[in-house]
Structures are given as structure tokens and as C-alpha cells.
Design an enzyme around this catalytic site. Structure first.
Site, PDB file in Angstrom:
ATOM      1  N   LYS A  13      40.978  40.946  46.262  1.00 15.54           N
ATOM      2  CA  LYS A  13      40.467  39.905  47.166  1.00 15.54           C
ATOM      3  C   LYS A  13      41.414  39.701  48.349  1.00 15.54           C
ATOM      4  O   LYS A  13      40.982  39.611  49.493  1.00 15.54           O
ATOM      5  CB  LYS A  13      40.297  38.565  46.423  1.00 15.54           C
ATOM      6  N   ARG A  88      37.400  28.538  41.817  1.00 16.11           N
ATOM      7  CA  ARG A  88      37.738  29.279  40.604  1.00 16.11           C
ATOM      8  C   ARG A  88      37.152  28.620  39.365  1.00 16.11           C
ATOM      9  O   ARG A  88      37.337  29.128  38.261  1.00 16.11           O
ATOM     10  CB  ARG A  88      39.242  29.320  40.472  1.00 16.11           C
ATOM     11  N   ARG A 123      52.332  45.980  39.869  1.00 14.46           N
ATOM     12  CA  ARG A 123      52.505  45.315  41.163  1.00 14.46           C
ATOM     13  C   ARG A 123      53.915  44.745  41.311  1.00 14.46           C
ATOM     14  O   ARG A 123      54.470  44.178  40.372  1.00 14.46           O
ATOM     15  CB  ARG A 123      51.468  44.192  41.252  1.00 14.46           C
ATOM     16  N   ARG A 156      56.177  39.512  40.075  1.00 10.90           N
ATOM     17  CA  ARG A 156      55.790  38.095  40.028  1.00 10.90           C
ATOM     18  C   ARG A 156      55.719  37.660  38.571  1.00 10.90           C
ATOM     19  O   ARG A 156      55.212  38.419  37.743  1.00 10.90           O
ATOM     20  CB  ARG A 156      54.390  37.943  40.646  1.00 10.90           C
ATOM     21  N   ARG A 167      45.569  35.450  32.287  1.00  7.24           N
ATOM     22  CA  ARG A 167      44.836  35.243  33.548  1.00  7.24           C
ATOM     23  C   ARG A 167      43.435  35.846  33.465  1.00  7.24           C
ATOM     24  O   ARG A 167      42.472  35.279  33.984  1.00  7.24           O
ATOM     25  CB  ARG A 167      45.600  35.868  34.724  1.00  7.24           C
TER      26      ARG A 167
HETATM   27  P1  AMP Z   1      46.186  34.023  43.001  1.00  6.11           P
HETATM   28  O1  AMP Z   1      47.259  34.490  43.927  1.00  6.11           O
HETATM   29  O2  AMP Z   1      44.886  33.721  43.706  1.00  6.11           O
HETATM   30  O3  AMP Z   1      46.003  34.913  41.804  1.00  6.11           O
HETATM   31  O4  AMP Z   1      46.677  32.594  42.444  1.00  6.11           O
HETATM   32  C1  AMP Z   1      47.872  32.470  41.719  1.00  6.11           C
HETATM   33  C2  AMP Z   1      47.806  31.245  40.803  1.00  6.11           C
HETATM   34  O5  AMP Z   1      47.611  30.061  41.591  1.00  6.11           O
HETATM   35  C3  AMP Z   1      46.669  31.237  39.797  1.00  6.11           C
HETATM   36  O6  AMP Z   1      46.951  31.970  38.619  1.00  6.11           O
HETATM   37  C4  AMP Z   1      46.531  29.740  39.517  1.00  6.11           C
HETATM   38  O7  AMP Z   1      47.561  29.274  38.676  1.00  6.11           O
HETATM   39  C5  AMP Z   1      46.767  29.143  40.903  1.00  6.11           C
HETATM   40  N1  AMP Z   1      45.511  28.999  41.667  1.00  6.11           N
HETATM   41  C6  AMP Z   1      45.160  29.650  42.820  1.00  6.11           C
HETATM   42  N2  AMP Z   1      43.944  29.273  43.249  1.00  6.11           N
HETATM   43  C7  AMP Z   1      43.496  28.362  42.333  1.00  6.11           C
HETATM   44  C8  AMP Z   1      42.283  27.614  42.198  1.00  6.11           C
HETATM   45  N3  AMP Z   1      41.276  27.712  43.079  1.00  6.11           N
HETATM   46  N4  AMP Z   1      42.178  26.769  41.121  1.00  6.11           N
HETATM   47  C9  AMP Z   1      43.177  26.636  40.225  1.00  6.11           C
HETATM   48  N5  AMP Z   1      44.330  27.325  40.283  1.00  6.11           N
HETATM   49  C10 AMP Z   1      44.500  28.182  41.333  1.00  6.11           C
END
Ligand code: AMP
Length: 210
Positions: A13, A88, A123, A156, A167
Site C-alpha cells: 500500500k 482498518r 524488510r 522494525r 498483524r
Molecule cells: P502500518 O505502517 O500501516 O502497518 O501501521 C503500523 C501500525 O500503526 C499498525 O500495526 C497499528 O498498530 C498502527 N496503525 C496504523 N494505522 C492504524 C489504524 N487505521 N487503526 C489502528 N491502528 C493503526
């Protein structure tokens, strides 16, 4: 155009959002990036979000909904935006709709769990400038020092194998139902996400009719 990108963590994404941002001349909004920045700066939001993020859990809806509302109210979103990582959960999708934001299209980038595991566990990222690396497709130098900025290249915390599994579970149980939400509204497109970056971009642009 108001666009939502859907897909598992690691589906691509973020990569596609960056490409689309140039093509469509609208900003990309990534709740993950906003939250990581807050964690780095140790703001109140960051301190609240850190524990959830490190363990691969979702940050509470109320927090991310208020972040997104504030961000979408900014001037640069008035001609459209690309949401990466939001909504999400169903309550997040409902809150967006209830706040009067009309989503034109939700595009799911479909990638199997096996491919996600391989992608995320390989990654790496520069702690300083955020440049992405991958042990197979874009290996970091042996000393793990970023050639772009001299920062340290790390894994990370949420890309550690156990956290990736959690996740993915969170994705299937809480995020995947959002596909149905947009499908019911006639707004869902699904594109294959395992055929390379360029083919995926092409499929997304086709789905958007641009
Ligand atoms: P991402 O980089 O999009 O994978 O986001 C990293 C982390 O941020 C996720 O595993 C969640 O802990 C948190 N996060 C990001 N976007 C959301 C969302 N829309 N709702 C809840 N947690 C989020």
C-alpha cells in the site's frame, strides 16, 4: 478523487500510494507514518500508541479517527487524497462516512499470507531517513549503515516474525471485513499484488479508470 488503499500489512500500500500520489497529484495519508512520527517525537499520542504498535495490535479507533479527521481538514486534501492504512476497522470506515467524507473507490491489493510473511520478515528500514531495504530484493550494505544518510538500518519491531503473524491475524479478523463495507456500496476493486510493483500500479490505475 478520494481513494482508500486496502490490503494486508506488507501488501504494498505504501509503495503504491507514493506512485499514485505523483500520478494523481493528491496527497497520501498514512496513519502508520503519522503514528511512527509521533512515537519518534515522544508526543502524548506517540506514548499512547507505542505499546499497541510494537506488539502488532491496532491503536484504539478513537485515536486514529481524530488523527484522520484533523488531517483531512487540511487544505491540501480538498482535491482528493489517498488513504494508506485507514480505515482498518468497520467503526473507522463508519466514522469516516459519518463525518461526510465520500470515498470514490477502495482498492484492495491482494497478496497471500505466505508472500506477506516473506516480504515483511526480510524488510529493513533506515532509522534516520526511513529508506526501505529488503534482504532479497534490495539488500542493505553489510555494515547496515544507510548509504543515503549514514543512519543505522534496522528491522522494525513490528516486522519481527511473531509480530508479523499477529498483524496478519488482526488484519483478517478486523480489517478484511472492510472489503464488504465498500463492496456493498459498489466501490470495491481488487487487484493482484504479487506481479511486481509496475504491474500492480497499472492494475490500480485501470481500476480507477485513469
Ligand atoms: P502500518 O505502517 O500501516 O502497518 O501501521 C503500523 C501500525 O500503526 C499498525 O500495526 C497499528 O498498530 C498502527 N496503525 C496504523 N494505522 C492504524 C489504524 N487505521 N487503526 C489502528 N491502528 C493503526
Amino acid at each position: 478523487m478520494n481513494l482508500v488503499l486496502l490490503g494486508a500489512p506488507g501488501a504494498g500500500k505504501g509503495t503504491q500510494a507514493e506512485i499514485l500520489k505523483e500520478k494523481l497529484a493528491i496527497p497520501t495519508i498514512s496513519t502508520g507514518n503519522i503514528l511512527r512520527e509521533a512515537v519518534k517525537n515522544e508526543t502524548k499520542l506517540g506514548l499512547e500508541a507505542k505499546g499497541y504498535m510494537d506488539s502488532g495490535k491496532l491503536v484504539p479507533d478513537a485515536l486514529v479517527i481524530s488523527i484522520i479527521k484533523e488531517r483531512l481538514a487540511k487544505d491540501d486534501c480538498k482535491n482528493g487524497f489517498i488513504l494508506d492504512g485507514f480505515p482498518r476497522t468497520i467503526p473507522q470506515a463508519e466514522a469516516l462516512e459519518e463525518s461526510g467524507v465520500v470515498i470514490d473507490r477502495a482498492v484492495e491489493i491482494a497478496v497471500s499470507d505466505e508472500a506477506i510473511l516473506a516480504r515483511l520478515s526480510g524488510r529493513r528500514v533506515c532509522i534516520k531517513c526511513g529508506a526501505p531495504y529488503h534482504i532479497v530484493s534490495c539488500p542493505p550494505p553489510a555494515d547496515n549503515i544507510c548509504p543515503k544518510c549514514g543512519g543505522e538500518i534496522i528491522t522494525r519491531k513490528d516486522d519481527l516474525p511473531e509480530t508479523i503473524k499477529s498483524r496478519l491475524e488482526v488484519y483478517h479478523s478486523q480489517t478484511e471485513p472492510i472489503k464488504g463495507f465498500y463492496e456493498e456500496r459498489g466501490k470495491l476493486s481488487v487487484v493482484p499484488g504479487e506481479g511486481g510493483i509496475e504491474n500492480t500500479s497499472r492494475a490500480i490505475l485501470e481500476a480507477l479508470g485513469v
